[in-house]
Design a protein around this motif. Structure first.
Motif, PDB file in Angstrom:
ATOM      1  N   ALA A   1     -28.971 -19.870  23.285  1.00  0.00           N
ATOM      2  CA  ALA A   1     -30.604 -19.405  23.872  1.00  0.00           C
ATOM      3  C   ALA A   1     -31.729 -19.870  23.047  1.00  0.00           C
ATOM      4  O   ALA A   1     -32.462 -20.091  23.405  1.00  0.00           O
ATOM      5  N   ARG A   2     -31.104 -19.858  21.501  1.00  0.00           N
ATOM      6  CA  ARG A   2     -31.950 -20.805  20.992  1.00  0.00           C
ATOM      7  C   ARG A   2     -32.572 -21.546  21.202  1.00  0.00           C
ATOM      8  O   ARG A   2     -33.413 -22.406  21.053  1.00  0.00           O
ATOM      9  N   PHE A   3     -30.985 -23.065  20.651  1.00  0.00           N
ATOM     10  CA  PHE A   3     -31.277 -24.169  21.608  1.00  0.00           C
ATOM     11  C   PHE A   3     -31.855 -24.400  22.873  1.00  0.00           C
ATOM     12  O   PHE A   3     -33.318 -25.097  23.145  1.00  0.00           O
ATOM     13  N   ARG A   4     -31.705 -24.087  24.426  1.00  0.00           N
ATOM     14  CA  ARG A   4     -32.124 -23.965  24.980  1.00  0.00           C
ATOM     15  C   ARG A   4     -33.733 -23.615  25.161  1.00  0.00           C
ATOM     16  O   ARG A   4     -34.693 -24.200  24.979  1.00  0.00           O
ATOM     17  N   GLU A   5     -34.512 -22.993  24.435  1.00  0.00           N
ATOM     18  CA  GLU A   5     -35.127 -22.910  23.875  1.00  0.00           C
ATOM     19  C   GLU A   5     -36.540 -23.644  23.135  1.00  0.00           C
ATOM     20  O   GLU A   5     -37.342 -24.303  23.801  1.00  0.00           O
ATOM     21  N   MET A   6     -36.000 -23.911  22.625  1.00  0.00           N
ATOM     22  CA  MET A   6     -36.046 -25.660  21.234  1.00  0.00           C
ATOM     23  C   MET A   6     -35.911 -26.876  22.548  1.00  0.00           C
ATOM     24  O   MET A   6     -37.356 -27.131  22.310  1.00  0.00           O
ATOM     25  N   ALA A   7     -35.352 -27.034  23.459  1.00  0.00           N
ATOM     26  CA  ALA A   7     -35.775 -27.895  24.080  1.00  0.00           C
ATOM     27  C   ALA A   7     -36.663 -27.523  24.966  1.00  0.00           C
ATOM     28  O   ALA A   7     -37.103 -28.975  25.339  1.00  0.00           O
ATOM     29  N   PHE A   8     -37.052 -26.701  25.369  1.00  0.00           N
ATOM     30  CA  PHE A   8     -37.988 -26.435  27.173  1.00  0.00           C
ATOM     31  C   PHE A   8     -39.336 -26.854  25.377  1.00  0.00           C
ATOM     32  O   PHE A   8     -40.465 -27.374  26.261  1.00  0.00           O
ATOM     33  N   LEU A   9     -38.928 -26.082  24.445  1.00  0.00           N
ATOM     34  CA  LEU A   9     -41.130 -26.489  23.867  1.00  0.00           C
ATOM     35  C   LEU A   9     -40.371 -27.789  23.341  1.00  0.00           C
ATOM     36  O   LEU A   9     -42.147 -28.373  22.593  1.00  0.00           O
ATOM     37  N   ASN A  10     -39.668 -29.053  23.355  1.00  0.00           N
ATOM     38  CA  ASN A  10     -39.429 -30.586  22.288  1.00  0.00           C
ATOM     39  C   ASN A  10     -39.763 -30.741  23.829  1.00  0.00           C
ATOM     40  O   ASN A  10     -38.029 -31.638  23.791  1.00  0.00           O
ATOM     41  N   ARG A  11     -40.320 -31.365  25.051  1.00  0.00           N
ATOM     42  CA  ARG A  11     -39.913 -32.109  25.562  1.00  0.00           C
ATOM     43  C   ARG A  11     -39.272 -33.263  24.958  1.00  0.00           C
ATOM     44  O   ARG A  11     -39.397 -34.543  24.586  1.00  0.00           O
ATOM     45  N   GLY A  12     -38.339 -33.733  26.310  1.00  0.00           N
ATOM     46  CA  GLY A  12     -37.224 -34.836  26.579  1.00  0.00           C
ATOM     47  C   GLY A  12     -36.313 -34.667  25.032  1.00  0.00           C
ATOM     48  O   GLY A  12     -35.077 -35.413  25.191  1.00  0.00           O
ATOM     49  N   LEU A  13     -36.449 -33.699  23.588  1.00  0.00           N
ATOM     50  CA  LEU A  13     -35.320 -33.504  23.230  1.00  0.00           C
ATOM     51  C   LEU A  13     -34.048 -33.033  23.558  1.00  0.00           C
ATOM     52  O   LEU A  13     -34.192 -32.129  24.233  1.00  0.00           O
ATOM     53  N   LYS A  14     -33.474 -33.795  23.046  1.00  0.00           N
ATOM     54  CA  LYS A  14     -31.355 -33.193  23.205  1.00  0.00           C
ATOM     55  C   LYS A  14     -31.009 -32.506  22.477  1.00  0.00           C
ATOM     56  O   LYS A  14     -31.096 -33.391  21.374  1.00  0.00           O
ATOM     57  N   ILE A  15     -30.280 -31.792  23.202  1.00  0.00           N
ATOM     58  CA  ILE A  15     -29.839 -30.770  21.547  1.00  0.00           C
ATOM     59  C   ILE A  15     -28.682 -30.752  22.651  1.00  0.00           C
ATOM     60  O   ILE A  15     -28.301 -30.006  23.602  1.00  0.00           O
ATOM     61  N   ILE A  16     -27.598 -31.088  21.904  1.00  0.00           N
ATOM     62  CA  ILE A  16     -25.678 -30.984  22.310  1.00  0.00           C
ATOM     63  C   ILE A  16     -25.141 -29.609  21.415  1.00  0.00           C
ATOM     64  O   ILE A  16     -25.158 -29.786  20.429  1.00  0.00           O
ATOM     65  N   LEU A  17     -24.921 -28.713  22.000  1.00  0.00           N
ATOM     66  CA  LEU A  17     -24.039 -27.465  21.141  1.00  0.00           C
ATOM     67  C   LEU A  17     -22.694 -27.836  22.179  1.00  0.00           C
ATOM     68  O   LEU A  17     -22.351 -27.373  22.428  1.00  0.00           O
ATOM     69  N   ILE A  18     -21.787 -27.634  20.570  1.00  0.00           N
ATOM     70  CA  ILE A  18     -20.107 -27.779  21.642  1.00  0.00           C
ATOM     71  C   ILE A  18     -19.340 -26.969  20.258  1.00  0.00           C
ATOM     72  O   ILE A  18     -19.941 -26.759  19.515  1.00  0.00           O
ATOM     73  N   ASP A  19     -18.832 -25.655  20.644  1.00  0.00           N
ATOM     74  CA  ASP A  19     -17.943 -25.160  19.735  1.00  0.00           C
ATOM     75  C   ASP A  19     -16.518 -25.146  20.243  1.00  0.00           C
ATOM     76  O   ASP A  19     -15.611 -25.150  21.024  1.00  0.00           O
ATOM     77  N   GLU A  20     -16.376 -25.762  18.752  1.00  0.00           N
ATOM     78  CA  GLU A  20     -14.506 -25.843  18.612  1.00  0.00           C
ATOM     79  C   GLU A  20     -13.609 -25.559  18.999  1.00  0.00           C
ATOM     80  O   GLU A  20     -12.320 -25.469  18.981  1.00  0.00           O
ATOM     81  N   ARG A  21     -13.914 -24.113  19.027  1.00  0.00           N
ATOM     82  CA  ARG A  21     -13.431 -22.908  18.524  1.00  0.00           C
ATOM     83  C   ARG A  21     -12.710 -22.489  19.954  1.00  0.00           C
ATOM     84  O   ARG A  21     -12.104 -21.086  20.615  1.00  0.00           O
ATOM     85  N   ILE A  22     -13.794 -22.661  20.958  1.00  0.00           N
ATOM     86  CA  ILE A  22     -12.981 -23.104  22.721  1.00  0.00           C
ATOM     87  C   ILE A  22     -12.738 -23.937  23.024  1.00  0.00           C
ATOM     88  O   ILE A  22     -14.002 -24.691  23.553  1.00  0.00           O
ATOM     89  N   THR A  23     -11.235 -24.260  24.099  1.00  0.00           N
ATOM     90  CA  THR A  23     -11.234 -25.119  24.357  1.00  0.00           C
ATOM     91  C   THR A  23     -10.950 -25.311  25.193  1.00  0.00           C
ATOM     92  O   THR A  23      -9.980 -24.559  25.512  1.00  0.00           O
TER      93      THR A  23
END
Ligand code: 0RA
Length: 272
Positions: A184-206
């Motif tokens: 939720a935080r990174f989705r918001e940050m991506a909206f607020l910083n036009r064009g910035l790509k934020i990739i979230l990876i959760d290695e706990r879940i495969t």
């Protein structure tokens, strides 16, 4: 049989290092943060735990705002350590002109920039810097330099990677990260910083193929996309109105869209 004569403790061979004035300031800062963590991160509960991630990611966002970085990759590792990798310039590895120690160490310390608070509240922090065709690393243990900055190999690209392990002696309630909170935080940050790509990876879940859960947040339309997202599924009355204005004090961006629902009327404001 000859007695063994102990001529010194091994304390200085462990650290092999004497602290200079600016490093002493850093150590005092560390102590202050560890004594009153809530003063620096709000709480030692789940909110504070997640705040550590935002502190580290914010440094990479600053590098993006400066125009040098367009991608930030955040990884939740199986042991709940967190890595934040960016493709910015890389923290300078030369000696800081004022502090007479590597800038990366100043950044890890308590000089207002960088990961100082995170460092103080983590059992371990590793920083890798890629610049000038080389990769460097520096390691911290409870905020103290464990391994000084050293070259670890070659680098084709520039950037910085910070990995930290939250200290369970500080975060006594939990050290387990919540995927949805970070997403939720990174989705918001991506909206607020036009064009910035934020990739979230959760290695706990495969998945069945062993690939970790991955989500990419990027909004080429910036806050216009944010308003569309917030009104998704609602009956809307206009295309988002957008304007921006700039003066010597800074820049503002505004996006507006009316919908037929009145109960969820919302005004959101963000400041950098
Ligand atoms: C100080 C100076 C420069 C870059 C950075 C810090 C920097 C810090 C962080 C923290 C996370 N990622 C970062 N990327 C860059 C400027 C370097 C230069 O002049 O080349």
């Amino acid at each position: 049989m000859a007695e063994e004569i102990i001529t010194s403790t091994n304390a200085d061979t462990v650290t092999d290092h004497e602290y200079n004035a600016s490093e002493i300031q850093v150590l005092k800062g560390l102590e202050a943060v560890r004594k009153r963590p809530g003063m620096y991160i709000g709480s030692t509960g789940p909110r504070g735990l997640h705040h550590l991630v935002y502190e580290v990611v914010d440094n990479s966002v600053d590098e993006a705002l400066a125009g040098y970085c367009d991608t930030i990759k955040v990884t939740i590792h199986p042991d709940n350590s967190i890595s934040c990798e960016d493709n910015g310039r890389g923290i300078p590895v030369d000696k800081h002109p004022k502090e007479k120690i590597p800038t990366v160490k100043v950044s890890g310390g308590l000089h207002g920039v960088g990961v100082s608070v995170v460092n103080a509240l983590s059992t371990k922090v590793e920083v890798q810097v890629r610049r000038d065709g080389k990769e460097y690393e520096i390691d911290f243990d409870h905020g103290k330099t464990k391994t000084k900055l050293h070259e670890i190999g070659k680098a084709k690209h520039t950037g910085t990677t910070v990995t930290f392990w939250p200290d369970p002696d500080i975060f006594t309630e939990t050290t387990v990260y919540d995927y949805d909170t970070l997403a939720a935080r990174f989705r918001e940050m991506a909206f607020l910083n036009r064009g910035l790509k934020i990739i979230l990876i959760d290695e706990r879940i495969t998945d069945a193929d062993g690939n970790p859960r991955t989500e990419v947040f990027q909004a080429m339309g910036g806050i216009v996309d944010f308003v569309k997202f917030l009104n998704d599924g609602k009956e809307t009355l206009n295309k988002p109105i957008y304007f921006e204005a700039e003066n010597a004090d800074g820049t503002v961006e505004v996006a507006l869209q009316w919908s037929s629902s009145y109960s969820t009327n919302s005004v959101m404001a963000f400041a950098n």
